[in-house]
Design a protein around this motif. Structure first.
Motif, mmCIF file in Angstrom:
data_model
loop_
_atom_site.group_PDB
_atom_site.id
_atom_site.type_symbol
_atom_site.label_atom_id
_atom_site.label_comp_id
_atom_site.label_asym_id
_atom_site.label_seq_id
_atom_site.Cartn_x
_atom_site.Cartn_y
_atom_site.Cartn_z
ATOM 1 N N THR A 119 0.293 -8.528 -8.015
ATOM 2 C CA THR A 119 1.737 -8.762 -8.063
ATOM 3 C C THR A 119 2.173 -9.896 -7.127
ATOM 4 O OG1 THR A 119 2.039 -7.053 -6.406
ATOM 5 C CG2 THR A 119 2.215 -6.369 -8.693
ATOM 6 N N VAL A 120 1.499 -10.039 -5.971
ATOM 7 C CA VAL A 120 1.821 -11.125 -5.043
ATOM 8 C C VAL A 120 1.168 -12.393 -5.551
ATOM 9 C CG1 VAL A 120 1.716 -11.884 -2.639
ATOM 10 C CG2 VAL A 120 1.709 -9.446 -3.148
ATOM 11 N N PHE A 125 0.836 -1.194 0.000
ATOM 12 C CA PHE A 125 0.000 0.000 0.000
ATOM 13 C C PHE A 125 0.874 1.248 0.000
ATOM 14 C CE2 PHE A 125 -1.690 3.414 2.656
ATOM 15 C CZ PHE A 125 -2.822 3.755 1.934
ATOM 16 N N ALA A 126 1.936 1.246 0.811
ATOM 17 C CA ALA A 126 2.810 2.418 0.907
ATOM 18 C C ALA A 126 3.488 2.681 -0.433
ATOM 19 C CB ALA A 126 3.857 2.203 1.999
ATOM 20 N N VAL A 127 3.969 1.623 -1.073
ATOM 21 C CA VAL A 127 4.649 1.799 -2.360
ATOM 22 C C VAL A 127 3.658 2.315 -3.402
ATOM 23 C CG1 VAL A 127 5.834 0.594 -4.235
ATOM 24 C CG2 VAL A 127 6.424 0.078 -1.879
ATOM 25 N N ARG A 128 2.417 1.751 -3.376
ATOM 26 C CA ARG A 128 1.409 2.179 -4.348
ATOM 27 C C ARG A 128 1.017 3.634 -4.136
ATOM 28 N NH1 ARG A 128 -1.338 -2.490 -3.574
ATOM 29 N NH2 ARG A 128 -2.861 -1.452 -2.267
ATOM 30 N N THR A 129 0.845 4.018 -2.858
ATOM 31 C CA THR A 129 0.310 5.335 -2.554
ATOM 32 C C THR A 129 1.368 6.422 -2.633
ATOM 33 O OG1 THR A 129 -1.077 4.167 -1.011
ATOM 34 C CG2 THR A 129 -1.178 6.544 -0.919
ATOM 35 N N PHE A 130 2.545 6.121 -2.097
ATOM 36 C CA PHE A 130 3.546 7.174 -1.993
ATOM 37 C C PHE A 130 4.702 6.987 -2.972
ATOM 38 C CE2 PHE A 130 1.790 6.671 2.383
ATOM 39 C CZ PHE A 130 1.027 7.829 2.364
ATOM 40 N N GLY A 131 4.731 5.857 -3.700
ATOM 41 C CA GLY A 131 5.787 5.620 -4.672
ATOM 42 C C GLY A 131 7.158 5.732 -4.020
ATOM 43 N N VAL A 132 8.070 6.462 -4.687
ATOM 44 C CA VAL A 132 9.434 6.566 -4.154
ATOM 45 C C VAL A 132 9.477 7.396 -2.872
ATOM 46 C CG1 VAL A 132 10.613 6.247 -6.341
ATOM 47 C CG2 VAL A 132 9.902 8.526 -5.673
ATOM 48 N N TYR A 133 8.360 8.072 -2.539
ATOM 49 C CA TYR A 133 8.361 8.874 -1.320
ATOM 50 C C TYR A 133 7.949 8.060 -0.106
ATOM 51 C CZ TYR A 133 8.778 12.597 -4.679
ATOM 52 O OH TYR A 133 9.220 13.385 -5.684
ATOM 53 N N ASP A 181 3.851 -13.867 -7.427
ATOM 54 C CA ASP A 181 4.955 -14.027 -8.382
ATOM 55 C C ASP A 181 4.773 -13.208 -9.655
ATOM 56 O OD1 ASP A 181 2.915 -15.441 -9.521
ATOM 57 O OD2 ASP A 181 3.945 -17.374 -9.536
ATOM 58 N N GLY A 182 4.118 -12.070 -9.566
ATOM 59 C CA GLY A 182 4.052 -11.151 -10.707
ATOM 60 C C GLY A 182 2.660 -10.990 -11.283
ATOM 61 N N ALA A 183 2.322 -9.759 -11.683
ATOM 62 C CA ALA A 183 0.992 -9.434 -12.193
ATOM 63 C C ALA A 183 0.778 -9.999 -13.597
ATOM 64 C CB ALA A 183 0.815 -7.919 -12.225
ATOM 65 N N THR A 184 -0.492 -10.321 -13.911
ATOM 66 C CA THR A 184 -0.867 -10.655 -15.290
ATOM 67 C C THR A 184 -2.076 -9.812 -15.676
ATOM 68 O OG1 THR A 184 -2.395 -12.411 -14.648
ATOM 69 C CG2 THR A 184 -0.118 -13.071 -15.065
ATOM 70 N N GLY A 185 -2.371 -9.788 -16.968
ATOM 71 C CA GLY A 185 -3.503 -9.014 -17.475
ATOM 72 C C GLY A 185 -3.027 -8.121 -18.605
ATOM 73 N N TRP A 186 -3.975 -7.607 -19.375
ATOM 74 C CA TRP A 186 -3.631 -6.751 -20.509
ATOM 75 C C TRP A 186 -3.612 -5.290 -20.095
ATOM 76 C CZ3 TRP A 186 -7.871 -9.411 -23.924
ATOM 77 C CH2 TRP A 186 -7.418 -10.681 -24.311
ATOM 78 N N HIS A 187 -2.704 -4.530 -20.681
ATOM 79 C CA HIS A 187 -2.678 -3.088 -20.427
ATOM 80 C C HIS A 187 -3.690 -2.413 -21.343
ATOM 81 C CE1 HIS A 187 -0.303 0.935 -20.093
ATOM 82 N NE2 HIS A 187 -1.224 0.823 -19.171
ATOM 83 N N VAL A 188 -4.616 -1.681 -20.750
ATOM 84 C CA VAL A 188 -5.665 -0.969 -21.475
ATOM 85 C C VAL A 188 -5.555 0.505 -21.122
ATOM 86 C CG1 VAL A 188 -8.155 -0.826 -21.901
ATOM 87 C CG2 VAL A 188 -7.156 -2.953 -21.051
ATOM 88 N N CYS A 221 10.771 -5.698 -11.978
ATOM 89 C CA CYS A 221 10.412 -5.937 -10.580
ATOM 90 C C CYS A 221 9.094 -6.690 -10.515
ATOM 91 C CB CYS A 221 10.287 -4.626 -9.814
ATOM 92 S SG CYS A 221 9.875 -4.870 -8.077
ATOM 93 N N VAL A 222 9.016 -7.635 -9.582
ATOM 94 C CA VAL A 222 7.791 -8.413 -9.387
ATOM 95 C C VAL A 222 6.641 -7.502 -8.933
ATOM 96 C CG1 VAL A 222 8.228 -8.997 -6.957
ATOM 97 C CG2 VAL A 222 6.944 -10.591 -8.397
ATOM 98 N N SER A 223 6.973 -6.353 -8.359
ATOM 99 C CA SER A 223 5.936 -5.419 -7.901
ATOM 100 C C SER A 223 5.403 -4.540 -9.018
ATOM 101 C CB SER A 223 6.473 -4.511 -6.791
ATOM 102 O OG SER A 223 6.865 -5.280 -5.698
ATOM 103 N N ASN A 224 5.853 -4.777 -10.241
ATOM 104 C CA ASN A 224 5.376 -3.974 -11.360
ATOM 105 C C ASN A 224 3.923 -4.335 -11.666
ATOM 106 O OD1 ASN A 224 5.996 -2.023 -13.417
ATOM 107 N ND2 ASN A 224 5.873 -3.695 -14.908
ATOM 108 N N GLU A 225 3.034 -3.358 -11.547
ATOM 109 C CA GLU A 225 1.629 -3.575 -11.919
ATOM 110 C C GLU A 225 1.549 -3.578 -13.443
ATOM 111 O OE1 GLU A 225 -0.834 -3.795 -9.680
ATOM 112 O OE2 GLU A 225 0.107 -3.032 -7.849
ATOM 113 N N VAL A 226 0.471 -4.116 -14.000
ATOM 114 C CA VAL A 226 0.275 -4.044 -15.446
ATOM 115 C C VAL A 226 0.307 -2.559 -15.842
ATOM 116 C CG1 VAL A 226 -1.367 -4.455 -17.317
ATOM 117 C CG2 VAL A 226 -1.067 -6.170 -15.512
#
Ligand SMILES: Nc1nc2c(c(=O)[nH]1)N[C@H]1C(S)=C(S)[C@@H](COP(=O)(O)O)O[C@H]1N2
Ligand SMILES: [Mo]
Length: 522
Positions: free
Chosen positions: A506-507, A64-72, A509-516, A289-294
Motif C-alpha cells: 500500500t505504501v 502493523f497495528a491496523v493490519r493486526t488489530f483492525g478497528v481495535y 501510493d496504493g496496492a496493486t496485484g490480482w485478488h485470488v 483508502c490507500v491502505s486498502n490491501e488487494v
C-alpha cells in the motif's frame, strides 16, 4: 545495638503501598477526565497522551497495528497505556514504602506528560491545560493523603500504641475505598458531561438534508447484491472508516466555521448555516483508502450532499501559481489535494455536509468534510475540516507525506471477489462468482475471471454503469467438479489498461496485484 533512623521508620505493607500508587493514579486520571468534560473530551490527559502517541508512531508500526488489530488498534493502544501506567504506579507505590517521594515524582511526571500532550493538541486552547493540572493536583494530593494515613497506621502498629489519634486499619481502607469511589464518580461525570456537549445532539437537531439537486436514482441493476456483491450504496453504518483520531472530534454545527484563504483574491469564512442555506447538490461517489490491501474492505459508496468545492474556490478567486489545496481538520490532521482536481467541474469535488440523506455521521466528519472523487482518501477527504489554504506543494506538507506516502495519489484500478468467500465450501456444479471493480474517473470496461492458475480469462457480466466516480459490480458462473479451486479476477479500465498482477504494497501510493481466493466444492 545502634540502628539507623531509616531502620526504625516503619515500612508500609507491600500491597498497601502498591495500592496507594494505583489509587492515586486513578484519582488523577478521573479528575482530569471530569474537567475535560467541561472543555472537550480531547483535553483528557489520558486521551491526549494516546493521540500524541499515534502521531509519533512510525508508519511501519502504524501499518502493523491496523493490519493486526483492525478497528481495535486504538483500543489496544489505550489498553496497553493503561496497563503500563498501572504497573508503573504500583511500582512507584512500592518504592514509596518509606518515603512518599518516588510516588509523588511519578504521579507528577504523568501529570506533566499529560499537560505536554494537551498543549500539543491543535484543537485545544490553553484553557484545556486545566484538565492535566487538575490531574496532577488530585493525583499528588490523594497519594500524599493516603500515604500519610498508612504511615501513621504503620507507626501505631510498630509502637503497639493504642493511641486514639492514630488511624485504624479500617479507616485507612475506608479512605482508599472512598478515593476509588470518588474517582469513579468523577470519571463517569466527565463522560456524561462530554456527552451533553457532544456533536451528536447538534447533528440530531439538523434533521434530514434535502438536496435541491438530488443524485439520479440508483438503477435496480446497478448491483448484484442477490448474487453476493455489496449493495450499490453503502449504508452509513457499514461505510468503512479510517482516521488517526483516538476519540472522534466533537464539533457542534453552531460552533463550526470554515476558513478559505491563501492564494485567493478574497479570503472567505463560512458558517454551517452559510453552507446549508446554499442550494445543496448530491453526488454518488465511491471512496477508497490507500491502505486498502488487494481484496480489502476500505472501499465504500455513498450519496454525498453538499456544495461544489470548485464553486467555493472560484468565488474566492484562485490566483495563478496555486498548486495545492491544503486542508486542516479540527484535530490537526492535514491533507494536500491537487488544486486542479478540486477545481475541475467534471470531477465534481465537494464540501460535503451530508451522507445518504442524513447530516454526516460524527465519525465521518460532522459537520463538514471534503470529498474529491478519484483520489485516495488521505489526499481528498478531510473530515471535520476547518481550514482550506490554497498554496503550492513546496509551501505546505500534509500529515501522511512526512510518513512515507506519496504526494499524488489517484485511485488505482482494482477488483475484488466477494462471493464465494475465501475458503468457503460450496456445492459442486455451477458456482457463481461475484464481486466489485473500480477505476474512478476512468471507468470499468471489462472484468475477467479465471478458474485455476492457468485457466482462460473469461469476461464477467457487468452491472449497469452509474458513473465515472463509482464502483461497478460483476458476476459470472463456472461449472466446477468437487475439489479445491482457485479463482482470480482482474479489471480492464476504459483507458485500455489491464490491472497488473505485479504485487505492490500500500505504501507509498496504493496496492496493486490480482485478488485470488480459494474455495472448496463438495
Ligand atoms: N481529519 C481526518 N480526516 C481524514 C482522515 C484522518 O485521519 N483525519 N483520514 C483520511 C483517510 S486516509 C481516508 S481513506 C478517509 C476515510 O473516510 P471515512 O472514514 O469517512 O471512510 O478519510 C480521510 N480523512
Ligand atoms: Mo485512507
Amino acid at each position: 545495638m545502634k540502628t539507623s533512623r531509616a531502620d526504625q521508620e516503619p515500612r508500609l505493607p507491600l500491597f498497601g503501598a502498591a495500592a496507594i500508587g494505583v489509587v492515586a493514579l486513578a484519582a488523577a486520571l478521573a479528575a482530569g477526565h471530569l474537567v475535560a468534560g467541561f472543555i472537550g473530551a480531547n483535553a483528557s490527559p489520558y486521551l491526549a497522551v494516546g493521540n500524541g502517541a499515534i502521531d509519533l508512531t512510525p508508519v511501519e508500526l502504524k501499518d502493523f497495528a491496523v493490519r493486526t488489530f483492525g478497528v481495535y488498534d486504538k483500543l489496544v493502544l489505550l489498553g496497553g497505556m493503561a496497563v503500563v501506567m498501572v504497573l508503573a504506579a504500583a511500582v512507584a507505590g512500592v518504592a514509596s514504602r518509606r518515603s512518599p517521594v518516588p510516588g509523588v515524582v511519578l504521579i507528577a511526571a504523568f501529570g506533566l506528560l499529560g499537560g505536554f500532550a494537551v498543549s500539543q493538541r491543535p484543537d485545544l486552547t490553553s484553557v484545556a491545560l486545566l484538565a492535566p493540572l487538575t490531574s496532577l493536583i488530585a493525583g499528588v494530593g490523594v497519594f500524599l493523603w493516603l500515604h500519610r494515613l498508612a504511615t501513621a497506621r504503620a507507626h501505631a502498629k510498630v509502637e503497639a500504641t493504642g493511641d486514639a489519634a492514630s488511624p485504624s486499619r479500617r479507616s485507612v481502607l475506608l479512605a482508599g475505598a472512598g478515593a476509588v469511589v470518588a474517582a469513579g464518580a468523577a470519571g463517569a461525570g466527565g463522560q456524561l458531561l462530554a456527552g451533553t456537549r457532544d456533536a451528536e445532539s447538534s447533528r440530531a437537531a439538523i434533521g434530514r438534508l434535502v438536496p435541491a439537486e438530488p443524485a439520479p436514482p440508483i438503477p435496480a441493476d446497478a448491483d448484484f447484491a442477490k448474487l453476493g456483491t455489496p449493495t450499490f450504496l453503502t449504508s452509513n453504518r457499514d461505510f468503512y472508516r479510517v482516521d488517526t483520531a483516538l476519540s472522534v472530534p466533537q464539533v457542534r454545527a453552531e460552533d463550526w466555521s470554515l476558513r478559505l484563504h491563501g492564494m485567493v483574491r478574497d479570503e472567505k469564512r463560512y458558517s454551517y448555516a452559510d453552507i446549508r442555506d446554499r442550494p445543496l447538490i448530491e453526488r454518488t461517489i465511491t471512496m477508497t483508502c490507500v491502505s486498502n490491501e488487494v481484496g480489502g474492505t476500505y472501499v465504500s459508496t455513498a450519496n454525498f450532499i453538499g456544495v461544489d468545492l470548485g464553486d467555493l474556490l472560484r468565488e474566492a478567486g484562485v490566483l495563478p501559481g496555486a498548486e495545492q489545496l491544503f486542508s486542516t481538520s479540527v484535530d490537526g490532521w492535514t491533507s494536500g489535494s491537487p488544486a486542479v482536481a478540486a477545481l475541475d467541474p467534471e470531477r465534481g469535488a465537494m464540501l460535503a455536509i451530508g451522507m445518504n440523506g442524513e447530516p454526516l455521521p460524527v465519525e465521518h466528519g460532522f459537520p463538514a468534510r471534503l470529498v474529491i472523487p478519484g483520489l485516495y482518501g488521505y489526499v481528498s477527504a478531510t473530515k471535520w475540516v476547518k481550514d482550506l489554504e490554497v498554496t503550492t506543494w513546496k509551501a505546505r506538507r500534509a500529515y501522511w507525506l512526512d510518513r512515507g506516502w506519496g504526494e499524488q495519489a489517484p485511485i488505482k484500478t482494482q477488483s475484488r471477489i466477494d462471493s464465494p468467500k475465501g475458503f468457503e465450501t460450496v456445492p459442486a456444479g455451477k458456482v457463481r462468482i461475484s464481486g466489485i471493480a473500480w477505476a474512478q474517473r476512468t471507468g470499468i470496461e471489462r472484468v475477467e475471471v479465471r478458474l485455476g492458475a492457468n485457466g482462460n480469462w473469461l469476461p464477467a457480466t457487468l452491472s449497469r454503469d452509474v458513473g465515472l466516480n463509482t464502483w461497478r459490480m460483476w458476476w459470472t458462473e463456472f461449472d466446477v467438479p468437487a475439489g479445491t479451486h482457485q479463482v482470480t479476477v482482474r479489471a480492464v479500465d476504459k483507458s485500455g489498461y489491464t490491472q497488473t498482477d505485479a504485487r505492490a504494497g500500500t505504501v507509498p501510493d496504493g496496492a496493486t496485484g490480482w485478488h485470488v481466493i480459494s474455495f472448496t466444492a463438495r
